[in-house]
Design a protein around this motif. Structure first.
Motif, PDB file in Angstrom:
ATOM      1  N   ASP A   1       0.862  -1.184   0.000  1.00 15.32           N
ATOM      2  CA  ASP A   1       0.000   0.000   0.000  1.00 15.32           C
ATOM      3  C   ASP A   1       0.898   1.233   0.000  1.00 15.32           C
ATOM      4  OD1 ASP A   1      -1.817   2.012   0.396  1.00 15.32           O
ATOM      5  OD2 ASP A   1      -2.855   1.066   2.067  1.00 15.32           O
ATOM      6  N   VAL A   2       0.994   1.888  -1.163  1.00 15.00           N
ATOM      7  CA  VAL A   2       1.965   2.977  -1.320  1.00 15.00           C
ATOM      8  C   VAL A   2       1.614   4.197  -0.480  1.00 15.00           C
ATOM      9  CG1 VAL A   2       2.663   2.273  -3.627  1.00 15.00           C
ATOM     10  CG2 VAL A   2       0.721   3.839  -3.355  1.00 15.00           C
ATOM     11  N   THR A   3       0.357   4.338  -0.077  1.00 14.78           N
ATOM     12  CA  THR A   3      -0.019   5.507   0.731  1.00 14.78           C
ATOM     13  C   THR A   3      -0.157   5.162   2.214  1.00 14.78           C
ATOM     14  OG1 THR A   3      -2.388   5.142   0.360  1.00 14.78           O
ATOM     15  CG2 THR A   3      -1.243   6.549  -1.213  1.00 14.78           C
ATOM     16  N   SER A   4       0.256   3.974   2.607  1.00 16.19           N
ATOM     17  CA  SER A   4       0.200   3.604   4.020  1.00 16.19           C
ATOM     18  C   SER A   4       1.346   4.265   4.773  1.00 16.19           C
ATOM     19  CB  SER A   4       0.278   2.082   4.184  1.00 16.19           C
ATOM     20  OG  SER A   4       1.544   1.598   3.766  1.00 16.19           O
ATOM     21  N   GLY A   5       1.312   4.175   6.086  1.00 16.37           N
ATOM     22  CA  GLY A   5       2.346   4.801   6.888  1.00 16.37           C
ATOM     23  C   GLY A   5       2.292   6.311   6.830  1.00 16.37           C
ATOM     24  N   ARG A   6       1.120   6.863   6.545  1.00 14.23           N
ATOM     25  CA  ARG A   6       0.992   8.317   6.412  1.00 14.23           C
ATOM     26  C   ARG A   6       0.642   8.955   7.747  1.00 14.23           C
ATOM     27  NH1 ARG A   6      -4.602   9.638   4.716  1.00 14.23           N
ATOM     28  NH2 ARG A   6      -5.891   7.868   5.291  1.00 14.23           N
ATOM     29  N   ARG A   7       0.869  10.220   7.839  1.00 15.48           N
ATOM     30  CA  ARG A   7       0.601  10.947   9.072  1.00 15.48           C
ATOM     31  C   ARG A   7      -0.859  11.396   9.111  1.00 15.48           C
ATOM     32  NH1 ARG A   7       4.842  15.178  11.744  1.00 15.48           N
ATOM     33  NH2 ARG A   7       3.787  15.485  13.749  1.00 15.48           N
ATOM     34  N   VAL A   8      -1.511  11.116  10.210  1.00 15.25           N
ATOM     35  CA  VAL A   8      -2.909  11.499  10.396  1.00 15.25           C
ATOM     36  C   VAL A   8      -2.993  12.492  11.543  1.00 15.25           C
ATOM     37  CG1 VAL A   8      -5.218  10.704  11.015  1.00 15.25           C
ATOM     38  CG2 VAL A   8      -3.776   9.298   9.539  1.00 15.25           C
ATOM     39  N   ARG A   9      -3.633  13.622  11.283  1.00 14.30           N
ATOM     40  CA  ARG A   9      -3.816  14.644  12.309  1.00 14.30           C
ATOM     41  C   ARG A   9      -5.307  14.828  12.575  1.00 14.30           C
ATOM     42  NH1 ARG A   9       0.069  18.927   9.267  1.00 14.30           N
ATOM     43  NH2 ARG A   9      -1.670  18.741   7.839  1.00 14.30           N
ATOM     44  N   GLY A  10      -5.661  14.955  13.835  1.00 12.86           N
ATOM     45  CA  GLY A  10      -7.057  15.132  14.183  1.00 12.86           C
ATOM     46  C   GLY A  10      -7.608  16.428  13.623  1.00 12.86           C
ATOM     47  N   LEU A  11      -8.765  16.370  12.991  1.00 16.40           N
ATOM     48  CA  LEU A  11      -9.374  17.551  12.393  1.00 16.40           C
ATOM     49  C   LEU A  11      -9.582  18.641  13.437  1.00 16.40           C
ATOM     50  CD1 LEU A  11     -10.845  18.957   9.981  1.00 16.40           C
ATOM     51  CD2 LEU A  11     -12.954  17.903  10.845  1.00 16.40           C
ATOM     52  N   ALA A  12     -10.143  18.266  14.582  1.00 16.32           N
ATOM     53  CA  ALA A  12     -10.469  19.253  15.610  1.00 16.32           C
ATOM     54  C   ALA A  12      -9.249  19.649  16.428  1.00 16.32           C
ATOM     55  CB  ALA A  12     -11.572  18.712  16.521  1.00 16.32           C
ATOM     56  N   THR A  13      -8.545  18.658  16.973  1.00 13.69           N
ATOM     57  CA  THR A  13      -7.467  18.978  17.921  1.00 13.69           C
ATOM     58  C   THR A  13      -6.291  19.680  17.255  1.00 13.69           C
ATOM     59  OG1 THR A  13      -6.568  16.736  17.653  1.00 13.69           O
ATOM     60  CG2 THR A  13      -8.096  17.110  19.488  1.00 13.69           C
ATOM     61  N   SER A  14      -6.003  19.336  16.006  1.00 15.76           N
ATOM     62  CA  SER A  14      -4.918  20.035  15.298  1.00 15.76           C
ATOM     63  C   SER A  14      -5.294  21.495  15.047  1.00 15.76           C
ATOM     64  CB  SER A  14      -4.608  19.347  13.970  1.00 15.76           C
ATOM     65  OG  SER A  14      -4.073  18.066  14.177  1.00 15.76           O
ATOM     66  N   ARG A  15      -6.540  21.721  14.704  1.00 14.38           N
ATOM     67  CA  ARG A  15      -7.009  23.092  14.501  1.00 14.38           C
ATOM     68  C   ARG A  15      -6.954  23.869  15.816  1.00 14.38           C
ATOM     69  NH1 ARG A  15     -10.583  25.790  10.918  1.00 14.38           N
ATOM     70  NH2 ARG A  15     -11.657  27.551  11.895  1.00 14.38           N
ATOM     71  N   LEU A  16      -7.399  23.231  16.897  1.00 13.24           N
ATOM     72  CA  LEU A  16      -7.391  23.899  18.199  1.00 13.24           C
ATOM     73  C   LEU A  16      -5.967  24.262  18.625  1.00 13.24           C
ATOM     74  CD1 LEU A  16     -10.051  21.795  20.154  1.00 13.24           C
ATOM     75  CD2 LEU A  16     -10.329  24.072  19.150  1.00 13.24           C
ATOM     76  N   GLU A  17      -5.020  23.372  18.351  1.00  7.62           N
ATOM     77  CA  GLU A  17      -3.631  23.672  18.691  1.00  7.62           C
ATOM     78  C   GLU A  17      -3.148  24.901  17.929  1.00  7.62           C
ATOM     79  OE1 GLU A  17       0.501  21.212  19.335  1.00  7.62           O
ATOM     80  OE2 GLU A  17      -0.670  20.747  17.537  1.00  7.62           O
ATOM     81  N   CYS A  18      -3.521  24.983  16.653  1.00  8.53           N
ATOM     82  CA  CYS A  18      -3.077  26.119  15.838  1.00  8.53           C
ATOM     83  C   CYS A  18      -3.672  27.434  16.342  1.00  8.53           C
ATOM     84  CB  CYS A  18      -3.465  25.895  14.376  1.00  8.53           C
ATOM     85  SG  CYS A  18      -2.416  24.713  13.510  1.00  8.53           S
ATOM     86  N   VAL A  19      -4.994  27.468  16.530  1.00  5.17           N
ATOM     87  CA  VAL A  19      -5.633  28.731  16.906  1.00  5.17           C
ATOM     88  C   VAL A  19      -5.313  29.116  18.348  1.00  5.17           C
ATOM     89  CG1 VAL A  19      -7.471  28.466  15.209  1.00  5.17           C
ATOM     90  CG2 VAL A  19      -7.810  27.576  17.532  1.00  5.17           C
ATOM     91  N   SER A  20      -4.817  28.153  19.152  1.00  3.09           N
ATOM     92  CA  SER A  20      -4.407  28.447  20.530  1.00  3.09           C
ATOM     93  C   SER A  20      -2.938  28.858  20.613  1.00  3.09           C
ATOM     94  CB  SER A  20      -4.630  27.224  21.428  1.00  3.09           C
ATOM     95  OG  SER A  20      -5.985  26.852  21.469  1.00  3.09           O
ATOM     96  N   SER A  21      -2.248  28.865  19.494  1.00  2.00           N
ATOM     97  CA  SER A  21      -0.799  29.101  19.483  1.00  2.00           C
ATOM     98  C   SER A  21      -0.352  30.369  20.215  1.00  2.00           C
ATOM     99  CB  SER A  21      -0.284  29.115  18.040  1.00  2.00           C
ATOM    100  OG  SER A  21      -0.416  27.840  17.457  1.00  2.00           O
TER     101      SER A  21
END
Length: 664
Positions: free
Chosen positions: A403-423
């Motif tokens: 699977d050539v696209t396996s081992g990919r990085r997954v970021r939570g839709l909500a928590t990643s956004r919250l981390e950014c806007v809380s920066s």
């Protein structure tokens, strides 16, 4: 005895059971879809009770025929006599072939309807609206609009959330804030560069370092100043988070290319108020969640390529015992969303807007445990705010060789956004403008502190499971402070107060019966004693994700926590220690836990991430109770003792003294 048996009834349909984290698609959904038809068969006398078919399937007569591959395209003979490979251009089909070890010269197998999930109809209707209709609808909406207030019973819900401001945020983990400072500069004045900010975090925190993938944030949010949104310790806050800009952009471009639909086109979804196509994709359907089998089957109906349709049906079929689970390997473990599937099966991109809305579920709210106390905030002068804690979802999927696209990085839709806007807050600076979030309360009726503060507590919260217990402990500390104030008032009522003010009896409009009542209440409160509190916390590293370490140690130092037990699973690489391990291996800890449950009648609360944790902790407590029954001679065999331990836990649950809050 079950109620239906007491009434002389017989069960017509076997009971279907599952929990909220597992078994919904395999157990609950088929049961719900089949129950009416199965009951009808029994009532007609066509089927005997207990011999019902397991799951209603699509009748073969309604089977959508699989399109045959064109001989001129896929079975054309090459000069050397070999067959042209079947659709080798599709990444998804090539991966499915490799996972099933099927040669590229052979077609993928057809899947009979009997192996597919029950077909579901579209959950959404979609209607295009011209500008004249839109203007008329908006005019009618304005005429019918009413003003809500606290007095009119206004409540904030998922469909009518409150727009809250982020007031503060901090890392609870020992996380470097250099990236937060850079992101704060990029996002200064708005979130238009959110994609760039997310990439900055990914670059700054490579997951090759174990601790980088563990980032926990406490965030403070505003509440309405008219107290129309209130909470109690143990509650959760629901949050509505829009889809990512990348996902929305991909789908908009697909709809424009295949159907000429503009992003500004007005539509009505499920006969609702007019919105643009872009807004509908932003807030209506879930573009980031892992695709479910039923949704894949619906998507297969729009695939123009025969091999891609077969592949999607293969992913939709029920797994067979002893065979590799294709759906689990390709979809579930890799967290493939509808956007991922459309990328890898491009002929399905012909799907219509209405078809897409029908294939997908609504964006689910994200729920985060409250870690504050309104009573404590009120005492500190910080009313109209609430705190939550959450882990930033950031991980790599498993690597699959074919699977050539396996081992990919997954970021939570909500928590990643919250981390950014809380920066800005994470980096210790004040933002030029406060980011806003759409929130609503999610009250709980079970996960509550006992009304009597003398009730002993056992709090078990590994990881972010500690969050609600910080709210519990803060609330109990505030209750104690209130008792101390009551005691001062009691002393004053006895005439022994030595304050610097004087009261004129003529100014007190209080009767003798009122004074008597106040004295009785003061006497009762002053005699209240706080119960013991034993707290169990576990994490990976004592020097990185020991959440609320300072607060917990302070609670212990002031005597609010009687015993603080900690377990760190990665400090010793050879021997991993979890909270349940500590219970079973530390004899003093184990005896104390049994004493709290059996002699002090403590209420037990378990909170955390993962069904395995909750199960393992319960099993550990059962083992300790069983050992106590054996040691005391109350049981003769280990089997009897185990049954006794289980019975004790079940009894506590029935009385609300053994409560779990587990999420996946």
């Amino acid at each position: 005895m079950p109620f239906h048996v007491e009434l002389g009834g017989t069960r017509a349909v076997s009971l279907g059971m599952a929990d909220e984290a597992t078994g919904l698609e395999e157990v609950v959904e088929p049961w719900v879809g089949n129950v009416i038809s199965e009951l009808a068969e029994v009532c007609k006398g066509h089927t005997s009770i207990g011999s019902l078919n397991q799951g209603m399937r699509l009748p073969e007569a309604n089977k959508r025929p699989i399109r045959s591959s064109s001989p001129t395209d896929e079975e054309k003979k090459m000069e050397d006599g070999d067959l042209v490979p079947f659709n080798s251009r599709s990444t998804g089909v090539r991966t499915i072939r490799a996972l099933m070890s099927i040669p590229i010269t052979d077609p993928l197998p057809d899947v009979p309807n009997s192996e597919l999930p029950t077909m579901v109809s579209s959950l959404s209707s979609c209607r295009l609206i011209d500008e004249t209709t839109r203007d008329r609808s908006e005019s009618l909406a304005a005429e019918n609009m009413t003003v809500s207030s606290a007095s009119s019973g206004f409540l904030f819900t998922a469909s009518r959330p409150y727009e809250s401001k982020i007031l503060n945020a901090r890392y609870l983990t020992k996380t470097n804030t250099a990236c937060a400072a850079k992101v704060a500069e990029v996002l200064d004045g708005g979130d238009g560069k959110l994609v760039e900010a997310l990439d900055m975090y990914s670059h700054h925190f490579p997951l090759s370092e174990d601790k980088n993938g563990k980032r926990v944030i406490e965030m403070t949010m505003s509440l309405p100043d008219d107290f129309t949104l209130e909470y109690e310790p143990g509650d959760s806050v629901g949050m509505i988070v829009p889809n990512s800009r990348d996902s929305i952009g991909f789908v908009l471009e697909m709809l424009l290319r295949n159907h000429g639909i503009q992003r500004s086109q007005s539509i009505s979804v499920d006969e609702g108020d007019p919105v643009t196509v872009e807004e509908a994709l932003r807030t209506t359907v879930d573009l980031s969640g892992t695709m479910k089998k039923k949704r894949l089957l619906l998507l297969a109906n729009f695939a123009k390529d025969a091999e891609e349709e077969r592949a999607l049906r293969l992913l939709s079929r029920a797994s067979k015992p002893g065979e590799p689970d294709l759906y689990d390997t390709f979809v579930e473990q890799q967290r493939r969303s509808v956007v991922d599937i459309l990328h890898e099966f491009p002929s399905a991109q012909s799907i219509s807007l209405e078809g897409l809305l029908g294939c997908l579920t609504a964006i689910p709210p994200r729920y985060y445990s409250v870690c504050s106390s309104p009573l404590k905030d009120r005492q500190d002068g910080n009313e109209c705010q609430v705190k939550v804690a959450f882990s930033v979802v950031d991980f790599n999927t498993p690597v699959v060789q074919c699977d050539v696209t396996s081992g990919r990085r997954v970021r939570g839709l909500a928590t990643s956004r919250l981390e950014c806007v809380s920066s800005p807050f994470l980096s210790g600076r004040q933002p030029s403008a406060h980011a806003t979030l759409l929130i609503f309360p999610k009250p709980t009726h079970e996960f509550r502190l006992p009304a009597d503060i003398s009730t002993p507590l056992v709090l078990i919260g590994p990881g972010t499971g500690i969050a609600p217990f910080i709210g519990f402990l803060s609330h109990r500390l505030a209750q104690i402070a209130s008792l101390e104030s009551t005691e001062a008032a009691h002393v004053a009522s006895e005439g022994t107060w030595r304050g610097s003010y004087e009261l004129n009896p003529d100014e007190l409009n209080i009767s003798k019966s009122d004074v008597k009542g106040l004295n009785v209440a003061a006497d009762y409160l002053c005699k209240q004693k706080t119960g013991d509190v034993d707290l169990f916390f576990g994490c990976r590293h004592s020097d990185h994700d020991y959440l609320y370490q300072h607060e917990l140690e302070r609670f212990r130092d002031v005597g609010l926590i009687s015993n603080l037990y900690t377990a760190f699973s990665r400090d010793d690489k050879e021997h991993k220690t979890y909270v349940q391990t500590l219970m079973l291996t530390d004899e003093t800890c184990g005896k104390r836990l049994v004493e709290m449950i059996t002699k002090k009648q403590a209420s037990v609360y378990i909170c955390g991430d993962g069904n395995a944790m909750g199960r393992d902790v319960q099993n550990a407590i059962v083992s300790l109770l069983a050992k106590d029954l054996m040691d005391s001679g109350k049981c003769e065999t280990a089997e009897q003792a185990k049954s006794g331990g289980i019975a004790k836990i079940d009894q506590m649950k029935s009385f609300g003294k053994f409560v779990l809050d587990i999420w996946s």
